[in-house]
Structure formats: structure tokens, C-alpha cells
Design a protein around this motif. Structure first.
Motif, PDB file in Angstrom:
ATOM      1  N   LEU A  83      -8.852  -8.564  -6.353  1.00 45.34           N
ATOM      2  CA  LEU A  83      -8.086  -9.692  -5.345  1.00 45.34           C
ATOM      3  C   LEU A  83      -7.116  -8.726  -4.463  1.00 45.34           C
ATOM      4  O   LEU A  83      -6.503  -9.115  -3.456  1.00 45.34           O
ATOM      5  CB  LEU A  83      -7.128 -10.447  -5.979  1.00 45.34           C
ATOM      6  N   ARG A  84      -7.022  -7.340  -4.787  1.00 44.63           N
ATOM      7  CA  ARG A  84      -6.207  -6.223  -3.956  1.00 44.63           C
ATOM      8  C   ARG A  84      -7.164  -5.094  -3.503  1.00 44.63           C
ATOM      9  O   ARG A  84      -6.805  -4.096  -3.803  1.00 44.63           O
ATOM     10  CB  ARG A  84      -4.987  -5.866  -4.680  1.00 44.63           C
ATOM     11  N   PRO A  85      -8.244  -5.647  -2.426  1.00 41.90           N
ATOM     12  CA  PRO A  85      -9.015  -4.497  -2.422  1.00 41.90           C
ATOM     13  C   PRO A  85      -8.089  -3.340  -1.327  1.00 41.90           C
ATOM     14  O   PRO A  85      -8.527  -2.159  -1.365  1.00 41.90           O
ATOM     15  CB  PRO A  85     -10.036  -5.215  -1.239  1.00 41.90           C
ATOM     16  N   ASP A  86      -7.107  -3.783  -0.874  1.00 39.48           N
ATOM     17  CA  ASP A  86      -6.269  -2.745   0.100  1.00 39.48           C
ATOM     18  C   ASP A  86      -5.857  -1.782  -0.848  1.00 39.48           C
ATOM     19  O   ASP A  86      -5.787  -0.445  -0.689  1.00 39.48           O
ATOM     20  CB  ASP A  86      -5.225  -3.439   0.712  1.00 39.48           C
ATOM     21  N   ILE A  87      -5.291  -2.136  -2.035  1.00 45.16           N
ATOM     22  CA  ILE A  87      -4.899  -1.137  -2.905  1.00 45.16           C
ATOM     23  C   ILE A  87      -5.937  -0.273  -3.747  1.00 45.16           C
ATOM     24  O   ILE A  87      -5.856   1.140  -3.908  1.00 45.16           O
ATOM     25  CB  ILE A  87      -4.082  -1.755  -4.253  1.00 45.16           C
ATOM     26  N   ILE A  88      -7.113  -0.850  -3.862  1.00 42.78           N
ATOM     27  CA  ILE A  88      -8.145  -0.031  -4.698  1.00 42.78           C
ATOM     28  C   ILE A  88      -8.581   0.891  -3.695  1.00 42.78           C
ATOM     29  O   ILE A  88      -8.748   2.171  -3.780  1.00 42.78           O
ATOM     30  CB  ILE A  88      -9.289  -1.034  -4.732  1.00 42.78           C
ATOM     31  N   GLN A  89      -8.574   0.667  -2.128  1.00 43.18           N
ATOM     32  CA  GLN A  89      -8.776   1.908  -1.415  1.00 43.18           C
ATOM     33  C   GLN A  89      -7.763   2.712  -1.145  1.00 43.18           C
ATOM     34  O   GLN A  89      -8.144   4.040  -1.044  1.00 43.18           O
ATOM     35  CB  GLN A  89      -8.835   0.913   0.034  1.00 43.18           C
ATOM     36  N   VAL A  90      -6.592   2.405  -1.378  1.00 45.05           N
ATOM     37  CA  VAL A  90      -5.376   3.500  -1.305  1.00 45.05           C
ATOM     38  C   VAL A  90      -5.805   4.394  -2.471  1.00 45.05           C
ATOM     39  O   VAL A  90      -5.747   5.673  -2.455  1.00 45.05           O
ATOM     40  CB  VAL A  90      -4.136   2.863  -1.349  1.00 45.05           C
TER      41      VAL A  90
ATOM     42  N   SER B 229       0.914  -1.350  -0.100  1.00 46.54           N
ATOM     43  CA  SER B 229      -0.011   0.179   0.103  1.00 46.54           C
ATOM     44  C   SER B 229       0.892   1.119  -0.070  1.00 46.54           C
ATOM     45  O   SER B 229       0.455   2.212  -0.680  1.00 46.54           O
ATOM     46  CB  SER B 229      -1.118  -0.024   1.323  1.00 46.54           C
ATOM     47  N   GLU B 230       1.828   1.178   0.685  1.00 52.47           N
ATOM     48  CA  GLU B 230       2.797   2.473   0.782  1.00 52.47           C
ATOM     49  C   GLU B 230       3.452   2.774  -0.414  1.00 52.47           C
ATOM     50  O   GLU B 230       3.640   3.586  -0.882  1.00 52.47           O
ATOM     51  CB  GLU B 230       3.602   2.290   2.175  1.00 52.47           C
ATOM     52  N   GLU B 231       3.913   1.576  -0.943  1.00 51.22           N
ATOM     53  CA  GLU B 231       4.653   1.650  -2.338  1.00 51.22           C
ATOM     54  C   GLU B 231       3.724   2.275  -3.216  1.00 51.22           C
ATOM     55  O   GLU B 231       4.173   3.296  -4.058  1.00 51.22           O
ATOM     56  CB  GLU B 231       5.209   0.295  -2.732  1.00 51.22           C
ATOM     57  N   TRP B 232       2.531   1.895  -3.226  1.00 53.75           N
ATOM     58  CA  TRP B 232       1.497   2.546  -4.246  1.00 53.75           C
ATOM     59  C   TRP B 232       1.286   4.227  -4.135  1.00 53.75           C
ATOM     60  O   TRP B 232       1.058   4.844  -4.989  1.00 53.75           O
ATOM     61  CB  TRP B 232       0.352   1.646  -4.235  1.00 53.75           C
TER      62      TRP B 232
ATOM     63  N   LYS C 220       3.337   6.137  -2.863  1.00 55.95           N
ATOM     64  CA  LYS C 220       4.570   6.822  -3.501  1.00 55.95           C
ATOM     65  C   LYS C 220       4.402   6.991  -4.992  1.00 55.95           C
ATOM     66  O   LYS C 220       4.336   8.258  -5.449  1.00 55.95           O
ATOM     67  CB  LYS C 220       5.772   6.229  -3.137  1.00 55.95           C
ATOM     68  N   ILE C 221       3.690   5.859  -5.592  1.00 55.26           N
ATOM     69  CA  ILE C 221       3.771   5.914  -6.972  1.00 55.26           C
ATOM     70  C   ILE C 221       2.549   7.084  -7.157  1.00 55.26           C
ATOM     71  O   ILE C 221       2.872   7.632  -8.378  1.00 55.26           O
ATOM     72  CB  ILE C 221       3.382   4.452  -7.618  1.00 55.26           C
ATOM     73  N   ILE C 222       1.501   6.854  -6.384  1.00 59.95           N
ATOM     74  CA  ILE C 222       0.421   7.925  -6.849  1.00 59.95           C
ATOM     75  C   ILE C 222       0.706   9.332  -6.778  1.00 59.95           C
ATOM     76  O   ILE C 222       0.592  10.223  -7.723  1.00 59.95           O
ATOM     77  CB  ILE C 222      -0.758   7.596  -6.006  1.00 59.95           C
ATOM     78  N   SER C 223       1.511   9.476  -5.756  1.00 61.69           N
ATOM     79  CA  SER C 223       2.144  10.761  -5.743  1.00 61.69           C
ATOM     80  C   SER C 223       3.029  11.346  -6.580  1.00 61.69           C
ATOM     81  O   SER C 223       2.972  12.608  -7.159  1.00 61.69           O
ATOM     82  CB  SER C 223       2.478  11.141  -3.946  1.00 61.69           C
ATOM     83  N   ASN C 224       3.996  10.504  -6.929  1.00 58.22           N
ATOM     84  CA  ASN C 224       5.148  10.825  -7.568  1.00 58.22           C
ATOM     85  C   ASN C 224       4.573  10.814  -9.301  1.00 58.22           C
ATOM     86  O   ASN C 224       5.490  11.370 -10.033  1.00 58.22           O
ATOM     87  CB  ASN C 224       6.355  10.130  -7.547  1.00 58.22           C
ATOM     88  N   THR C 225       3.605  10.091  -9.714  1.00 54.87           N
ATOM     89  CA  THR C 225       3.153   9.999 -11.005  1.00 54.87           C
ATOM     90  C   THR C 225       2.058  10.685 -11.170  1.00 54.87           C
ATOM     91  O   THR C 225       1.687  11.692 -11.851  1.00 54.87           O
ATOM     92  CB  THR C 225       3.322   8.419 -11.085  1.00 54.87           C
ATOM     93  N   PHE C 226       0.796   9.948 -10.817  1.00 52.85           N
ATOM     94  CA  PHE C 226      -0.555  10.488 -11.118  1.00 52.85           C
ATOM     95  C   PHE C 226      -1.031  11.740 -10.745  1.00 52.85           C
ATOM     96  O   PHE C 226      -1.390  12.524 -11.526  1.00 52.85           O
ATOM     97  CB  PHE C 226      -1.558   9.383 -10.701  1.00 52.85           C
ATOM     98  N   LYS C 227      -0.489  12.032  -9.542  1.00 46.49           N
ATOM     99  CA  LYS C 227      -0.731  13.377  -9.010  1.00 46.49           C
ATOM    100  C   LYS C 227       0.182  14.568  -9.759  1.00 46.49           C
ATOM    101  O   LYS C 227      -0.387  15.477  -9.899  1.00 46.49           O
ATOM    102  CB  LYS C 227      -0.522  13.446  -7.367  1.00 46.49           C
ATOM    103  N   LYS C 228       1.416  14.185  -9.538  1.00 47.74           N
ATOM    104  CA  LYS C 228       2.222  15.067 -10.307  1.00 47.74           C
ATOM    105  C   LYS C 228       1.971  15.474 -11.589  1.00 47.74           C
ATOM    106  O   LYS C 228       2.073  16.595 -11.928  1.00 47.74           O
ATOM    107  CB  LYS C 228       3.795  14.422 -10.261  1.00 47.74           C
TER     108      LYS C 228
END
Length: 255
Positions: free
Chosen positions: A100-107, A72-75, A77-85
Motif C-alpha cells: 500500500l506504500r509503493p513509494d516507500i518500497i521504491q525509496v 519518503s524523505e523521512e525514510w 534519513k532513517i535508511i542513511s542513519n540506521t541501515f546504511k550506517k
């Protein structure tokens, strides 16, 4: 962009207009300034899938020892450094099978509220995420054809999970059906079912979109070649768009 905000509440309309303005400004920069901004994003959040669909390229380079992906924390960082940026308006989550990864969807829903779509086969119960934009559910023809492509019994599971989700509580004050869009990949096995599929689902889910199967191996038998049959399918899609303008996502020019 109009199809993303049809039949919306005031809040959703404002949200849709915000997304639309973001895309419009990026498109204008392409046309006027010859810039190359990113318009949409996609994230493969898992390398595992519970199905083995005949038309899916994903299995070509899969290994038996695949792990279930980043934390979750790695994603975050990716969201902040890529999609948001890059100010990406909408991000689509794919896999494998993303649910199968509801935790990442939640993030993603926390970091990019109401800007996240999830592509799913919906063979697992669909979880309710407060800030999910919508689910893209893959339905590849009527029951017999869908099962031939995705596996015996998958159509019934998918339909029941959709119905169970729709029967649940409203989301942000709107009917749950508006969270469900379906997508059909047209190929040589299912092209005859396009009209029947639309007529079966148009009063159940919010929208439907179509794409043609793209060959990923030489002499791909699922490829529907250009010619009279494909032209007839396109004509049928255009007619369906005219019959159900708020339901069929694809515009006539796109088709």
C-alpha cells in the motif's frame, strides 16, 4: 546463506556472495570478538492493512485513526542513519500491508538496491521494482484453509496476482518467478496442508519458507504445541527439504 543464491545468474551470484561475506564477517565478529552487530533489518513502513488474519498479532494494538506512516524523505534519513550506517545486508519491509506504500518500497530499492525484501499478502497486483530482491508472499495453506485464516477469496486473488507477475517480463535477465518466494506460518488450522502446499507451488514460485505460529495471547488456539503432531510436521518438512533442496529454504538443522 546458500539458499539465497541458488539458481542465480552471475550478477546475482556475485551479489549474493557480497551479502554472504557481509553476514559472515559479522558472524565471525560475534564468535571471535563477542561483538553484537546487526545482521538483518526490518522496517514497518505502514500501519494499515486490508486484511484481518486470525493469526496476526498486528491488530492487537491498532487504532481506527492510524495514519499511513512516514514520508519518503523521512525514510531516506532513517535508511542513511540506521541501515546504511550499520551496514545491514538485507532489510525486510513489513506492515500492515507494505504494497500500500509503493513509494516507500521504491525509496528502499533506490537506497539499498537488491537488498530489500517485501512481505505481502499479494491481494493487490504486485508492482515491478527494478532493484527489489524479492517478494515474500504469505500463503497459509491450501485454498480453503488459507481463506479461513485470511478471508474468503483471498487465496484466489493472491495466486492470480502471483501468476500475473510471473507472466510478465524478466527482471535483470532472469525469470520473474525468481522474484517470488512464499512463506507459510504453520498453526493448528493448517498443519495438515504443508505437503499439499509445497506440491502445488514448487513449480510456480522460486522458494518457500516455513515458520511456526508464535502465541501472542494466553491459551492461543492457533498454537501447535510441542508433541507428536508437531514432531510429525517437522519430519514432513525435513522430508520435503530433501525432496526439494533448492526450493525449501529452511535447513534441516533449523527445522
Amino acid at each position: 546463506m546458500a539458499n539465497l543464491i541458488y539458481d542465480s545468474s552471475i550478477a546475482d551470484l556475485v551479489h549474493g556472495m557480497s551479502i554472504g561475506f557481509n553476514i559472515f564477517t559479522k558472524y565471525a565478529s560475534i564468535k571471535l570478538l563477542h561483538a553484537k552487530p546487526a545482521l538483518f533489518g526490518s522496517a514497518d513502513i505502514i500501519n494499515i492493512c486490508n486484511l484481518h488474519c486470525t493469526h496476526c498479532y498486528w491488530w492487537l494494538n491498532r487504532k481506527n485513526n492510524e495514519k499511513d506512516g512516514l514520508s519518503s524523505e523521512e525514510w531516506r534519513k532513517i535508511i542513511s542513519n540506521t541501515f546504511k550506517k550499520l551496514r545491514i545486508p538485507i532489510v525486510t519491509l513489513v506492515g500492515g500491508e507494505p504494497t500500500l506504500r509503493p513509494d516507500i518500497i521504491q525509496v528502499f530499492c533506490e537506497e539499498m538496491p537488491r537488498r530489500v525484501c517485501v512481505v505481502t499478502n499479494a491481494t493487490y497486483p504486485l508492482k515491478r521494482f527494478k532493484n527489489l530482491y524479492f517478494y515474500w508472499v504469505s500463503v497459509d495453506g491450501t485454498e480453503r484453509i488459507h481463506d479461513n485464516i485470511r478471508g474468503k477469496g483471498t487465496y484466489a486473488k493472491t495466486k492470480q496476482n502471483i501468476l500475473d507477475y510471473i507472466d510478465g517480463p524478466k527482471n535483470r535477465g532472469k525469470p520473474a518467478r525468481k522474484d517470488i518466494w512464499i512463506a507459510m506460518t504453520i498453526n493448528s488450522l493448517n498443519y495438515r496442508t504443508v505437503i499439499d502446499l509445497v506440491e502445488e507451488w514448487h513449480e510456480i514460485v522460486h522458494k518457500i519458507a516455513f515458520q511456526f505460529h508464535t502465541p501472542f495471547i494466553k491459551d492461543d488456539s492457533l498454537w501447535l504445541p510441542f508433541g507428536d503432531i508437531r514432531d510429525e510436521v517437522v519430519d514432513n518438512l525435513i522430508d520435503l527439504r530433501k525432496r526439494f533442496p533448492k526450493y525449501v529454504v529452511n535447513g534441516e538443522k533449523q527445522l
